[in-house]
Enzyme design. Structure first.
Site, mmCIF file in Angstrom:
data_model
loop_
_atom_site.group_PDB
_atom_site.id
_atom_site.type_symbol
_atom_site.label_atom_id
_atom_site.label_comp_id
_atom_site.label_asym_id
_atom_site.label_seq_id
_atom_site.Cartn_x
_atom_site.Cartn_y
_atom_site.Cartn_z
ATOM 1 C CD GLU A 173 -3.026 -1.051 2.197
ATOM 2 O OE1 GLU A 173 -3.149 -0.261 2.934
ATOM 3 O OE2 GLU A 173 -4.172 -1.837 2.040
ATOM 4 C CD GLU A 292 -3.616 -6.095 2.953
ATOM 5 O OE1 GLU A 292 -4.383 -5.398 4.033
ATOM 6 O OE2 GLU A 292 -2.615 -5.502 3.379
HETATM 7 O O1 AHR Z 1 -4.945 -6.050 7.243
HETATM 8 C C1 AHR Z 1 -4.812 -4.728 7.771
HETATM 9 C C2 AHR Z 1 -4.062 -3.520 7.165
HETATM 10 O O2 AHR Z 1 -4.909 -3.305 6.152
HETATM 11 C C3 AHR Z 1 -2.981 -3.980 6.535
HETATM 12 O O3 AHR Z 1 -1.768 -3.908 7.311
HETATM 13 C C4 AHR Z 1 -2.728 -2.881 5.449
HETATM 14 O O4 AHR Z 1 -2.150 -3.451 4.305
HETATM 15 C C5 AHR Z 1 -4.052 -2.286 5.239
HETATM 16 O O5 AHR Z 1 -4.456 -1.336 5.060
#
Ligand code: AHR
Length: 494
Positions: A173, A292
């Site tokens: 990210e 994610e």
């Molecule tokens: O999964 C929790 C967090 O969400 C992770 O660390 C990040 O990549 C995202 O913003």
């Protein structure tokens, strides 16, 4: 009862399912590692301190890859802190989550755990505070057989054989201003490209994931992907997508329509990849790593003691509507199985996770555990062409939302077709007529459902009322009864 018709063509495969679409994620965050997968001294821990009860649960989910060690954590992480004799490892302040990282669990422990959990590692490198040099060194430490500084260091740490990690994330990210070492698309594209170059020079067999946007809601979404891909196209294999949904307003109808937004997100990123490909006359296609995804909002305001170690952090207790959306989200990923090759349910244990543990105690399966488990176990093989005719409705935020959502998959090895179906409506039954157009003799032999729950029903350490049930009478000549507000798995054999 409302009627829906699903026509399926088993010979027409719209996408071969890459097993890595059923991946998940363990970050050094909260109790994912410490008190989750790793708890030395727990009555069920093995000789390495890995909780065997947690491993058994993970095996039920059949997870082929686990992303590690972050997440936001990775952008401040020195991988060298987590290898070598445990007594020499430093405690560090983890600025991403405001806690203290003991480093008693690191790369080699994670790789050992992966073997025991029948999974493999998707490793992320730090492109926040660090860069190509440390990323290259980590590939050498993990994947080079020996005879060089970092590979010999690994051997001196008692790991003779290389880990041969195939899949690597180029940071995390990096478009988000909360990220340690946040970058512009240009800065990131250049750094990722140079990191990718030297990482592949150390091991040409690895595959690399370029960071896309932290979500579809980012102001830079689209431009970020275009620019980063222009700079790194030749050196990477996948671009990442991340997305979490929540329902803070209690608008269940709009919440369950979020999978349509996810579908749009995926389509847009595919378009961007192919635009860069076409514009630059490339042969190679970039695929998607949705590394994610989940529901995340229940724990947003939970307090955390600053600089504590492995606190209760991001511990969402999921309810039934979350389970339905998780099913819809994974079905959406599967609808794009031709391009979405990797996906990670974020995360796996304790932190926005399907499995919750008590330190020193037991565990329970969250509501979201079940749709993931069903798809991961039964939607293997290929997604097949299907058309669905059903009613539509409007919500506060969406128009023309299909009342029910379905996908069909074929597992050639088992000669089995499976249909997965969610009824989004809270008070309408459906009869689903599944018509397999090109193959005769398939009969529904199993119908698993989750139904009869209220949106807020959930499981916890003392009671687990939300769970799947086998439907006793499956009458597929009449059509399959799809109850209101339900998750369904219907399996066909001949
Ligand atoms: O999964 C929790 C967090 O969400 C992770 O660390 C990040 O990549 C995202 O913003």
């Amino acid at each position: 009862m409302k009627k829906a018709k699903m026509s399926v063509v088993s010979e027409f495969k719209t996408g071969k399912i890459d097993p890595r679409i059923y991946g998940s994620f363990i970050e050094h965050l909260g109790r994912a590692v410490y008190g989750g997968i790793f708890e030395p001294g727990h009555p069920l821990a093995d000789e390495d301190g890995f909780r065997k009860d947690v491993i058994d649960e993970i095996k039920k989910l059949n997870v082929p890859i686990v992303r590690y060690p972050g997440g936001n954590f990775v952008s401040g992480y020195n991988w060298e802190d987590g290898v070598g004799p445990v007594e020499n490892r430093p405690k560090r302040l983890d600025l991403a989550w405001g806690v203290t990282e003991p480093n008693s669990f690191g790369t080699n422990e994670f790789l050992k755990w992966c073997k025991k959990a029948d999974t493999s590692c998707m490793m992320a490198v730090n492109l926040g505070l660090r860069g190509p040099e440390e990323a290259r060194n980590l590939v050498e430490y993990c994947n080079h057989k020996g005879g060089s500084y970092y590979s010999d260091l690994r051997i001196s740490h008692g790991v003779k054989e290389p880990h041969n990690i195939k899949l690597w994330c180029l940071g995390n990210e990096m478009d988000g201003d909360w990220q340690i070492g946040h970058k512009t698309a240009y800065e990131y594209g250049r750094t990722a490209s140079e990191a990718a170059k030297v990482m592949k020079w150390v091991d040409p067999n690895i595959e690399l994931v370029l960071c896309g946007s932290a979500s579809r809601n980012m102001a830079t979404f689209g431009d970020w992907e275009l620019q980063a891909l222009e700079l790194a196209y030749d050196k990477v294999d996948y671009v990442s997508l991340h997305q979490y949904y929540g329902n803070p307003e209690g608008d269940t109808d709009s919440f369950l329509a979020r999978s349509l937004e996810m579908d749009d997100f995926i389509k847009t990123v595919i378009c961007i990849c192919d635009t860069v490909k076409g514009k630059n006359r490339k042969k190679k296609e970039i695929n998607l790593s949705f590394d994610e995804w989940n529901v995340w909002y229940h724990s947003n305001n939970d307090p955390v003691e600053r600089w504590s170690m492995a606190p209760h952090q991001l511990e969402d207790y999921y309810n039934f509507e979350d389970a339905l959306l998780v099913g819809l989200m994974l079905m959406t990923l599967l609808k794009h199985a031709d391009r979405v090759k990797i996906a990670c349910l974020a995360q796996l244990v304790n932190v926005i996770a399907p499995i919750m543990t008590q330190n020193g105690g037991g565990l329970f399966e969250q509501t979201i555990f079940y749709p993931f488990m069903h798809l991961s176990n039964y939607a293997r093989g290929s997604v097949i062409l299907s058309g669905l005719d059903c009613g539509k409705h409007d919500t506060k935020e969406f128009t023309d939302v299909p009342d029910i959502d379905c996908i069909a998959t074929v597992n050639d090895a088992e000669d089995e077709i499976s249909v997965f179906c969610v009824n989004r409506l809270q008070d309408e039954d459906y009869v689903l007529d599944v018509n397999i157009l090109d193959a005769k003799g398939f009969k529904a032999f199993e119908h698993i459902e989750m139904a009869g729950y209220k949106p807020n029903d959930g499981n916890n350490f003392t009671a687990s009322p939300v769970k799947p049930e086998y439907v006793k009478n499956i009458s597929d000549s009449e059509g399959i009864h799809i109850k209101p507000f339900s998750w369904n798995v219907i399996r066909f054999k001949r």
